[in-house]
Design an enzyme around this catalytic site. Sequence first.
Site, PDB file in Angstrom:
ATOM      1  N   HIS A  78       0.809  -1.224   0.000  1.00 43.46           N
ATOM      2  CA  HIS A  78       0.000   0.000   0.000  1.00 43.46           C
ATOM      3  C   HIS A  78       0.841   1.273   0.000  1.00 43.46           C
ATOM      4  CE1 HIS A  78       0.392  -1.593   4.126  1.00 43.46           C
ATOM      5  NE2 HIS A  78       0.714  -0.360   4.427  1.00 43.46           N
ATOM      6  N   GLY A  81       1.345   3.874  -3.127  1.00 43.02           N
ATOM      7  CA  GLY A  81       0.225   4.750  -3.465  1.00 43.02           C
ATOM      8  C   GLY A  81      -0.320   5.533  -2.288  1.00 43.02           C
ATOM      9  N   HIS A  82       0.150   5.261  -1.069  1.00 46.86           N
ATOM     10  CA  HIS A  82      -0.404   5.912   0.134  1.00 46.86           C
ATOM     11  C   HIS A  82       0.719   6.352   1.049  1.00 46.86           C
ATOM     12  CE1 HIS A  82      -2.952   6.401   3.767  1.00 46.86           C
ATOM     13  NE2 HIS A  82      -3.936   6.530   2.897  1.00 46.86           N
ATOM     14  N   PHE A  83       1.404   7.306   0.842  1.00 41.77           N
ATOM     15  CA  PHE A  83       1.468   8.250  -0.272  1.00 41.77           C
ATOM     16  C   PHE A  83       2.889   8.209  -0.796  1.00 41.77           C
ATOM     17  CE2 PHE A  83      -1.900   9.731   2.545  1.00 41.77           C
ATOM     18  CZ  PHE A  83      -2.953   9.860   1.670  1.00 41.77           C
ATOM     19  N   LEU A  88       2.237   6.498   4.619  1.00 47.40           N
ATOM     20  CA  LEU A  88       1.461   6.370   5.850  1.00 47.40           C
ATOM     21  C   LEU A  88       0.646   5.084   5.771  1.00 47.40           C
ATOM     22  CD1 LEU A  88      -0.076   9.967   6.112  1.00 47.40           C
ATOM     23  CD2 LEU A  88       1.935   9.102   7.311  1.00 47.40           C
TER      24      LEU A  88
END
Length: 176
Positions: A78, A81-83, A88
């Site tokens: 994740h 893409g986050h971020f 985070l």
Amino acid sequence: MSILTEVNTIDTTTPTSTKSEAINETTIISEIKTTFTSEEIQKLLPHRYPFLLVDKIIDYVPGKKAVGVKNVTINEPHFPGHFPARPLMPGVLIVEAMAQVGGIVLTQMSSVEGGLFVFAGIDKVRFRRQVVPGDQLVMTVELLWVKQRRFGKMQGRAEVDGQLACEGELMFSLVN
């Protein structure tokens, strides 16, 4: 599924008339497993990579609570893409990790063998601190109640370095 662990030792100065009682008590206490490895967790929960979010259980009290650990690493799927510039851990994954720790408590209850627990609701969830790569998320989940052996409610708390990251109430439902 349980691995015997010695919890108490027998006092060798105990009179012989109570030695057998002490041995029986120690045997019962020693059968209670208080920690679970990653491999043991995979035998209890259906989740697998990339959605298994508990690395180990460091404290377990049957029918009451479990404390689990999630080591947060930069190579998790994740984070790109986050971020991209500031990774985070998504809040929903923190809540899911707490739920998986709660699942350990629920799956070990003899009255609910053979079923799958799923989310039935989430209440009063608050995020207090960001969780980033390199953090160790320590989650304590306590059973509040179980009704009709099908519904349960738990209080979850996730911390990093002793600081509260997330807390809330998690509701579960047993599906067959």
